[in-house]
Design a protein around this motif. Structure first.
Motif, PDB file in Angstrom:
ATOM      1  N   TRP A 150       0.854  -1.197   0.000  1.00  0.00           N
ATOM      2  CA  TRP A 150       0.000   0.000   0.000  1.00  0.00           C
ATOM      3  C   TRP A 150       0.882   1.236   0.000  1.00  0.00           C
ATOM      4  O   TRP A 150       1.626   1.503   0.937  1.00  0.00           O
ATOM      5  CB  TRP A 150      -0.902  -0.040   1.231  1.00  0.00           C
ATOM      6  CG  TRP A 150      -1.848   1.112   1.366  1.00  0.00           C
ATOM      7  CD1 TRP A 150      -2.532   1.736   0.394  1.00  0.00           C
ATOM      8  CD2 TRP A 150      -2.191   1.753   2.587  1.00  0.00           C
ATOM      9  NE1 TRP A 150      -3.305   2.732   0.911  1.00  0.00           N
ATOM     10  CE2 TRP A 150      -3.122   2.760   2.261  1.00  0.00           C
ATOM     11  CE3 TRP A 150      -1.826   1.563   3.922  1.00  0.00           C
ATOM     12  CZ2 TRP A 150      -3.687   3.597   3.235  1.00  0.00           C
ATOM     13  CZ3 TRP A 150      -2.393   2.381   4.891  1.00  0.00           C
ATOM     14  CH2 TRP A 150      -3.304   3.386   4.547  1.00  0.00           C
ATOM     15  N   ILE A 151       0.827   2.005  -1.070  1.00  0.00           N
ATOM     16  CA  ILE A 151       1.804   3.073  -1.299  1.00  0.00           C
ATOM     17  C   ILE A 151       1.699   4.158  -0.239  1.00  0.00           C
ATOM     18  O   ILE A 151       2.707   4.633   0.283  1.00  0.00           O
ATOM     19  CB  ILE A 151       1.626   3.651  -2.718  1.00  0.00           C
ATOM     20  CG1 ILE A 151       1.837   2.537  -3.753  1.00  0.00           C
ATOM     21  CG2 ILE A 151       2.604   4.795  -2.957  1.00  0.00           C
ATOM     22  CD1 ILE A 151       1.437   2.933  -5.154  1.00  0.00           C
ATOM     23  N   ALA A 152       0.478   4.572   0.109  1.00  0.00           N
ATOM     24  CA  ALA A 152       0.319   5.638   1.110  1.00  0.00           C
ATOM     25  C   ALA A 152       0.861   5.182   2.461  1.00  0.00           C
ATOM     26  O   ALA A 152       1.502   5.945   3.189  1.00  0.00           O
ATOM     27  CB  ALA A 152      -1.143   6.035   1.228  1.00  0.00           C
ATOM     28  N   GLY A 153       0.604   3.900   2.793  1.00  0.00           N
ATOM     29  CA  GLY A 153       1.135   3.376   4.049  1.00  0.00           C
ATOM     30  C   GLY A 153       2.643   3.373   4.068  1.00  0.00           C
ATOM     31  O   GLY A 153       3.270   3.730   5.067  1.00  0.00           O
ATOM     32  N   LEU A 154       3.239   2.986   2.950  1.00  0.00           N
ATOM     33  CA  LEU A 154       4.697   3.008   2.855  1.00  0.00           C
ATOM     34  C   LEU A 154       5.236   4.426   3.003  1.00  0.00           C
ATOM     35  O   LEU A 154       6.252   4.658   3.667  1.00  0.00           O
ATOM     36  CB  LEU A 154       5.131   2.426   1.505  1.00  0.00           C
ATOM     37  CG  LEU A 154       5.076   0.905   1.367  1.00  0.00           C
ATOM     38  CD1 LEU A 154       5.224   0.504  -0.089  1.00  0.00           C
ATOM     39  CD2 LEU A 154       6.168   0.262   2.226  1.00  0.00           C
ATOM     40  N   GLN A 155       4.548   5.382   2.373  1.00  0.00           N
ATOM     41  CA  GLN A 155       5.017   6.769   2.442  1.00  0.00           C
ATOM     42  C   GLN A 155       4.972   7.274   3.876  1.00  0.00           C
ATOM     43  O   GLN A 155       5.922   7.888   4.371  1.00  0.00           O
ATOM     44  CB  GLN A 155       4.175   7.665   1.535  1.00  0.00           C
ATOM     45  CG  GLN A 155       4.653   9.103   1.515  1.00  0.00           C
ATOM     46  CD  GLN A 155       3.809   9.973   0.588  1.00  0.00           C
ATOM     47  OE1 GLN A 155       2.792   9.525   0.098  1.00  0.00           O
ATOM     48  NE2 GLN A 155       4.236  11.194   0.367  1.00  0.00           N
ATOM     49  N   MET A 156       3.862   7.002   4.557  1.00  0.00           N
ATOM     50  CA  MET A 156       3.752   7.495   5.932  1.00  0.00           C
ATOM     51  C   MET A 156       4.680   6.743   6.871  1.00  0.00           C
ATOM     52  O   MET A 156       5.228   7.316   7.813  1.00  0.00           O
ATOM     53  CB  MET A 156       2.297   7.402   6.386  1.00  0.00           C
ATOM     54  CG  MET A 156       1.431   8.477   5.726  1.00  0.00           C
ATOM     55  SD  MET A 156      -0.290   8.441   6.223  1.00  0.00           S
ATOM     56  CE  MET A 156      -0.848   7.003   5.320  1.00  0.00           C
ATOM     57  N   ALA A 157       4.907   5.458   6.598  1.00  0.00           N
ATOM     58  CA  ALA A 157       5.884   4.712   7.399  1.00  0.00           C
ATOM     59  C   ALA A 157       7.266   5.321   7.217  1.00  0.00           C
ATOM     60  O   ALA A 157       8.021   5.495   8.182  1.00  0.00           O
ATOM     61  CB  ALA A 157       5.876   3.248   6.977  1.00  0.00           C
ATOM     62  N   ALA A 158       7.593   5.660   5.971  1.00  0.00           N
ATOM     63  CA  ALA A 158       8.908   6.251   5.698  1.00  0.00           C
ATOM     64  C   ALA A 158       9.058   7.593   6.397  1.00  0.00           C
ATOM     65  O   ALA A 158      10.121   7.905   6.961  1.00  0.00           O
ATOM     66  CB  ALA A 158       9.083   6.409   4.191  1.00  0.00           C
ATOM     67  N   LEU A 159       8.003   8.393   6.385  1.00  0.00           N
ATOM     68  CA  LEU A 159       8.064   9.677   7.073  1.00  0.00           C
ATOM     69  C   LEU A 159       8.245   9.491   8.575  1.00  0.00           C
ATOM     70  O   LEU A 159       8.988  10.234   9.232  1.00  0.00           O
ATOM     71  CB  LEU A 159       6.781  10.480   6.791  1.00  0.00           C
ATOM     72  CG  LEU A 159       6.627  11.048   5.385  1.00  0.00           C
ATOM     73  CD1 LEU A 159       5.218  11.591   5.176  1.00  0.00           C
ATOM     74  CD2 LEU A 159       7.647  12.150   5.133  1.00  0.00           C
ATOM     75  N   SER A 160       7.555   8.489   9.123  1.00  0.00           N
ATOM     76  CA  SER A 160       7.656   8.248  10.561  1.00  0.00           C
ATOM     77  C   SER A 160       9.031   7.709  10.948  1.00  0.00           C
ATOM     78  O   SER A 160       9.500   7.920  12.069  1.00  0.00           O
ATOM     79  CB  SER A 160       6.578   7.256  10.997  1.00  0.00           C
ATOM     80  OG  SER A 160       5.297   7.802  10.749  1.00  0.00           O
ATOM     81  N   MET A 161       9.673   6.969  10.036  1.00  0.00           N
ATOM     82  CA  MET A 161      10.977   6.371  10.351  1.00  0.00           C
ATOM     83  C   MET A 161      12.114   7.381  10.324  1.00  0.00           C
ATOM     84  O   MET A 161      13.200   7.109  10.836  1.00  0.00           O
ATOM     85  CB  MET A 161      11.277   5.230   9.375  1.00  0.00           C
ATOM     86  CG  MET A 161      10.554   3.941   9.733  1.00  0.00           C
ATOM     87  SD  MET A 161      11.095   2.562   8.714  1.00  0.00           S
ATOM     88  CE  MET A 161      10.342   2.969   7.160  1.00  0.00           C
ATOM     89  N   ARG A 162      11.851   8.546   9.723  1.00  0.00           N
ATOM     90  CA  ARG A 162      12.913   9.552   9.703  1.00  0.00           C
ATOM     91  C   ARG A 162      13.204   9.971  11.153  1.00  0.00           C
ATOM     92  O   ARG A 162      12.329  10.467  11.855  1.00  0.00           O
ATOM     93  CB  ARG A 162      12.491  10.759   8.877  1.00  0.00           C
ATOM     94  CG  ARG A 162      12.451  10.485   7.374  1.00  0.00           C
ATOM     95  CD  ARG A 162      11.929  11.687   6.606  1.00  0.00           C
ATOM     96  NE  ARG A 162      11.960  11.454   5.164  1.00  0.00           N
ATOM     97  CZ  ARG A 162      11.440  12.308   4.262  1.00  0.00           C
ATOM     98  NH1 ARG A 162      10.865  13.428   4.663  1.00  0.00           N
ATOM     99  NH2 ARG A 162      11.514  12.024   2.983  1.00  0.00           N
ATOM    100  N   GLY A 163      14.424   9.785  11.555  1.00  0.00           N
ATOM    101  CA  GLY A 163      14.797  10.160  12.923  1.00  0.00           C
ATOM    102  C   GLY A 163      14.551   9.064  13.939  1.00  0.00           C
ATOM    103  O   GLY A 163      14.836   9.251  15.128  1.00  0.00           O
ATOM    104  N   GLN A 164      14.021   7.901  13.525  1.00  0.00           N
ATOM    105  CA  GLN A 164      13.796   6.788  14.455  1.00  0.00           C
ATOM    106  C   GLN A 164      15.133   6.105  14.765  1.00  0.00           C
ATOM    107  O   GLN A 164      15.888   5.743  13.862  1.00  0.00           O
ATOM    108  CB  GLN A 164      12.833   5.771  13.841  1.00  0.00           C
ATOM    109  CG  GLN A 164      11.401   6.221  13.781  1.00  0.00           C
ATOM    110  CD  GLN A 164      10.673   5.983  15.098  1.00  0.00           C
ATOM    111  OE1 GLN A 164      11.223   5.355  16.011  1.00  0.00           O
ATOM    112  NE2 GLN A 164       9.462   6.501  15.192  1.00  0.00           N
ATOM    113  N   ALA A 165      15.378   5.905  16.039  1.00  0.00           N
ATOM    114  CA  ALA A 165      16.619   5.206  16.416  1.00  0.00           C
ATOM    115  C   ALA A 165      16.490   3.707  16.179  1.00  0.00           C
ATOM    116  O   ALA A 165      17.434   3.053  15.716  1.00  0.00           O
ATOM    117  CB  ALA A 165      16.953   5.494  17.892  1.00  0.00           C
TER     118      ALA A 165
END
Length: 889
Positions: free
Chosen positions: A232-247
């Motif tokens: 699911w492309i939107a889910g991937l996009q939001m997951a990627a945004l959330s992972m920015r800065g994740q340790a």
């Protein structure tokens, strides 16, 4: 008034720009390419599957000709819930097609102003335009799910069923549209891509996360995330945004689970929480907007960095979609917008939602976007502001083709609120009227009257009483109820405020129509002139155009043809291009005038323009009038059978649609045609049945009963003079002169014809004389010899010569004397040829000669041809002149 190009938001017609970092999807592009040979491409999947991006990529691939295919020209339309009204939807479709070719839909566009909407005519006209295109076209309807409308589904079904080979339709939608998909699928005319096709593969997921989103993930992490999101492309996009800065990226991926909706809610919270507070506030405050631009965002936030914020969000891939090449207008991804609005509702204590809508409304109003200003005022539940925006600066929204959204808002209001504001009941009635729901109008007007009973009388309430009366007068026009039109129009003018120019012009117009129907031309002319003076500030209004057309018609029947032509031309100028439907009357008026001026080619051209507009409307009486005009034109061209057919069609139409008041005009033309054919009995019966005194006099003249004809004409002439009906007076005087001539009273006939010439000359009349045939030509020649209006007489006689030279098979031929100086006959005439010659000299047409001699028409034509050869002439004029020289008559 209908939808104008200025009422459409042109950013909806722009093809979305592709981001430079994009996942290429050759397997899907190939499927889409193969489907170009069919009728429809459907990309149907829930939100967030990249439907718009895919179709934009496909178009880009076609334009670069990477697949070796001929690239179709693209007409793009991004749809939203505001496009659910059929007329507005079709206006946008035409606007999209006109970006490919400005002439496409040119004839269909004015039809959108009609009420009720002539859907079949609009679509047929549009399809015919598309079929003329030399190149392949693709019409893209993006976000079709946003329009929830059975009429639109039916219209699109009609288009697909009758699609020209040049056109391919592509649709993106969150759900399957209500179209004949099964039928298209069976016939191999449908290409479908669905969620299962659009999901990212593991390889595509890797490209997206690593190259587009810039994440450094292992193969296992990518595979896990692809499995969690199911591509699911939107889910991937939001997951990627959330992972920015994740340790702990692996931990985040392992905890990433649940349904799409749950995941979406969670990720949005994560995305929003990672944004600075001022960005979160910007996103939530602007979530009420369907489209965003810098200054509009500033109006809602109170800051001055709107454009910079939009550009920053765009660079961050934060669910922002650019709408134009300059990146000045944007919209949020639909799913993102929905959830921002949800969060806004949840934080209502922090954000004043009505205030945001009011600020948007103020900005839209200040930038001339009145419909959007109205929508936001309605969303804010600001009744006073919403009503003011409906009223506009002179022409209310419902008068300009926006009745549906006004009705939708009014229908949402409780009756108690409407009763407290009677003006809204009146607006309700007017919106119903302008959306074609005429039978529902009176109920709302009565509700307004009941509400007014509980209010204190003042200038405002009196004005509402005037508006109610004005609408009742307009409704009465439909039934041609003259008494009601006059009573209600006068009541409207008595109660309306002096500065309420729109409704005062409406009342003056309806009053003019009533006077016109009653035969009081002077009073009607005064009323229509008053409308034009009242509407100078909004001259493009429907009342301006209608009044000007009626004024032109009055000038026409007043024999002021030059003035009438200028009025009709002004109507066409004001109405604009493409012409509005109502201008069919102006085109027909110009056709009649050009006919009288004997410019038959120009007359036919104007007539065809009128017919094109007339035929695109469901049923108006102008069609009958056009057929009457066409019949006279065909008679002038010698096509008697064509004239007969046109009049038969006019009569059938008038009876079918209950336009019985048009039957006398049709019958008068039928009598005239029957006399051309020598069918005196049928002509007499028809003239008697419809009580047509002028036609009855014509019949009596043809029968040789000149005394009976004069007995009818003399009192009728006196009546027309008393009424001031100059057109009827002129017709009677011309016919009287011919009757007197036939009776042997040449001096009196010449004197009377001289008076008729004096009346006709300022208007430049020609055909009214030429159509009377050879007897009139002989009388005109006598008039010219006596020096009565010699220049005008000579002009008319030359018109007879031109008519003769066209070869028209009719009894109307020129008497030009003394034109021939040839030797004696080389071969004597037979007795039958002598009979034919005598009848030609008497002004009989070929059909009349055939009937009198009881022979076939072809036999008469043979005799006439032999006569011309023996007399060494080429037409009837010369034949009669030559016969006189040889004393053969």
């Amino acid at each position: 008034m209908g939808l104008m190009s200025g009422d459409l938001l042109h950013t909806k017609l722009y093809l979305p720009r592709l981001r430079p970092s994009l996942v290429t999807r050759p397997r899907l592009i190939e499927t889409l390419n193969q489907g170009l040979t069919g009728k429809l491409t459907l990309i149907s999947a829930p939100a967030g599957f990249g439907k718009t991006t895919l179709i934009s990529s496909w178009i880009d691939a076609l334009s670069t000709n990477g697949a070796g295919l001929s690239s179709p020209r693209i007409a793009w339309l991004s749809l939203d819930e505001n496009d659910s009204e059929l007329a507005r939807f079709l206006a946008y479709v035409i606007a999209a097609l006109q970006r490919v070719d400005p002439h496409m839909g040119e004839s269909a566009l004015p039809l959108l102003q009609a009420s009720p909407l002539p859907v079949s005519s609009v679509l047929t006209t549009l399809l015919n335009d598309i079929a003329q295109q030399p190149d392949a076209l693709m019409l893209v309807l993006d976000d079709y799910h946003a329009v929830d409308s059975r009429p639109i589904d039916e219209a699109l079904t009609f288009l697909l069923d009758n699609l020209p080979p040049q056109l391919h339709v592509a649709i993106t939608s969150r759900e399957d549209p209500n179209l004949p998909l099964a039928r298209l699928r069976v016939r191999g005319l449908l290409t479908e891509l669905r969620a299962v096709d659009l999901r990212f593969t593991v390889a595509e997921t890797a490209v997206f996360l690593q190259q587009v989103m810039g994440l450094n993930l292992t193969e296992n992490q990518i595979a896990a995330l692809e499995a969690r999101t199911e591509g699911w492309i939107a889910g991937l996009q939001m997951a990627a945004l959330s992972m920015r800065g994740q340790a702990d990226v692996s931990g985040f991926i392992q905890s990433f689970t649940g349904s799409h909706r749950f995941v979406l809610d969670y990720l949005l919270e994560e995305v929003l929480h990672q944004q600075p507070e001022h960005v979160q506030e910007f996103l939530l405050k602007t979530a009420v907007l369907n489209q965003l631009t810098g200054s509009l965002c500033d109006a809602l936030t109170g800051d001055d960095d709107g454009q910079e914020m939009l550009e920053a969000l765009d660079r961050a891939n934060l669910f922002l979609v650019p709408l134009d090449n300059e990146r000045r207008w944007y919209r949020y991804h639909h799913l993102f917008a929905e959830l921002l609005q949800q969060r806004l509702q949840q934080r209502i204590e922090q954000f004043d939602l009505p205030e945001l809508h009011i600020r948007a409304s103020i900005w839209y109003e200040g930038n001339g976007l009145e419909l959007d200003a109205f929508r936001h005022a309605a969303a804010a539940n600001d009744i006073e502001r919403t009503e003011r925006l409906i009223e506009g600066e002179g022409t209310p929204l419902q008068f300009r083709g926006f009745g549906a959204p006004v009705l939708h808002w009014l229908a949402s209001l409780p009756t108690t609120l409407l009763d407290a504001r009677p003006s809204l009941w009146v607006t309700y009635a007017s919106a119903l009227f302008f959306t074609g729901q005429h039978t529902a109008v009176e109920q709302k007007l009565q509700a307004a009257e009941r509400a007014l009973q509980s209010t204190e009388p003042d200038e405002t309430t009196q004005d509402l009483v005037g508006r109610i009366a004005a609408f009742r007068a307009t409704l009465a026009i439909i039934q041609q109820d003259v008494a009601t039109i006059i009573t209600q129009s006068r009541q409207a003018l008595e109660h309306l405020r002096p500065d309420n120019l729109l409704f005062r012009s409406a009342a003056a117009y309806t009053l003019g129509v009533a006077y016109h129907l009653r035969g009081d031309r002077v009073a009607a002319s005064q009323s229509f002139t008053e409308v034009l003076s009242l509407t100078e500030s909004f001259e493009g209004s429907i009342y301006t155009i209608a009044a000007a057309i009626n004024l032109g018609q009055l000038q026409e029947v007043d024999n002021k043809l030059l003035l009438a032509a200028k009025t009709y031309e002004r109507v066409l100028q004001v109405a604009g291009d493409p012409p509005q439907l109502i201008t069919c009357e102006a085109f027909l008026g110009l056709a009649r005038i050009q006919y009288q001026w004997n410019d038959l080619d120009t007359a036919l051209e104007y007539g065809q323009q009128s017919a094109q507009l007339v035929q695109q409307q469901e049923s108006i009486d102008t069609f009958a009038l056009y057929e009457v005009f066409l019949a006279y034109l065909k008679l002038a061209q010698g096509d008697v059978s064509g004239a007969t057919a046109a009049l038969a069609e006019a009569e059938a139409f008038a009876r079918q649609h209950n336009f019985l008041f048009r039957l006398p005009d049709i019958a008068a033309a039928q009598v005239f045609t029957l006399l051309q054919q020598g069918n005196l009995a049928a002509a007499a019966q028809l003239a008697e049945k419809h009580e047509l005194p002028i036609s009855q006099a014509r019949v009596k003249l043809a029968q040789g009963d000149t005394r009976g004809a004069l007995a009818l004409l003399e009192p009728l002439r006196q009546q027309m003079e008393a009424n001031g009906w100059h057109d009827e007076r002129l017709k009677i005087m011309i016919l009287q002169a011919l009757v007197l001539q036939a009776q042997g009273e040449t001096d009196t006939a010449v004197q009377l014809l001289g008076e008729a010439l004096a009346l006709a000359e300022p208007g430049g009349f020609i055909r009214i004389f030429v159509d009377e045939g050879l007897p009139m030509a002989q009388l005109l020649a006598e008039t010219a010899v006596r020096g009565i209006m010699p220049d005008y007489s000579a002009k008319l006689l030359s018109a007879f010569e031109i008519t003769e030279q066209t070869g028209a098979d009719q009894s109307f031929h020129s008497p030009t004397p003394n034109l021939l100086n040839v030797p004696s006959l080389l071969e004597p005439l037979t007795s039958r040829e002598q009979e034919v010659l005598q009848l030609i000299a008497a002004g009989r047409s070929n059909p009349e000669i055939a009937a009198q001699l009881v022979v076939a028409l072809s036999t008469v034509k043979t005799h006439v041809k032999n006569l011309y050869g023996k007399l060494q002439v080429t037409n009837r004029v010369q034949a009669v002149a030559r016969a006189n020289e040889l004393n053969l008559l």
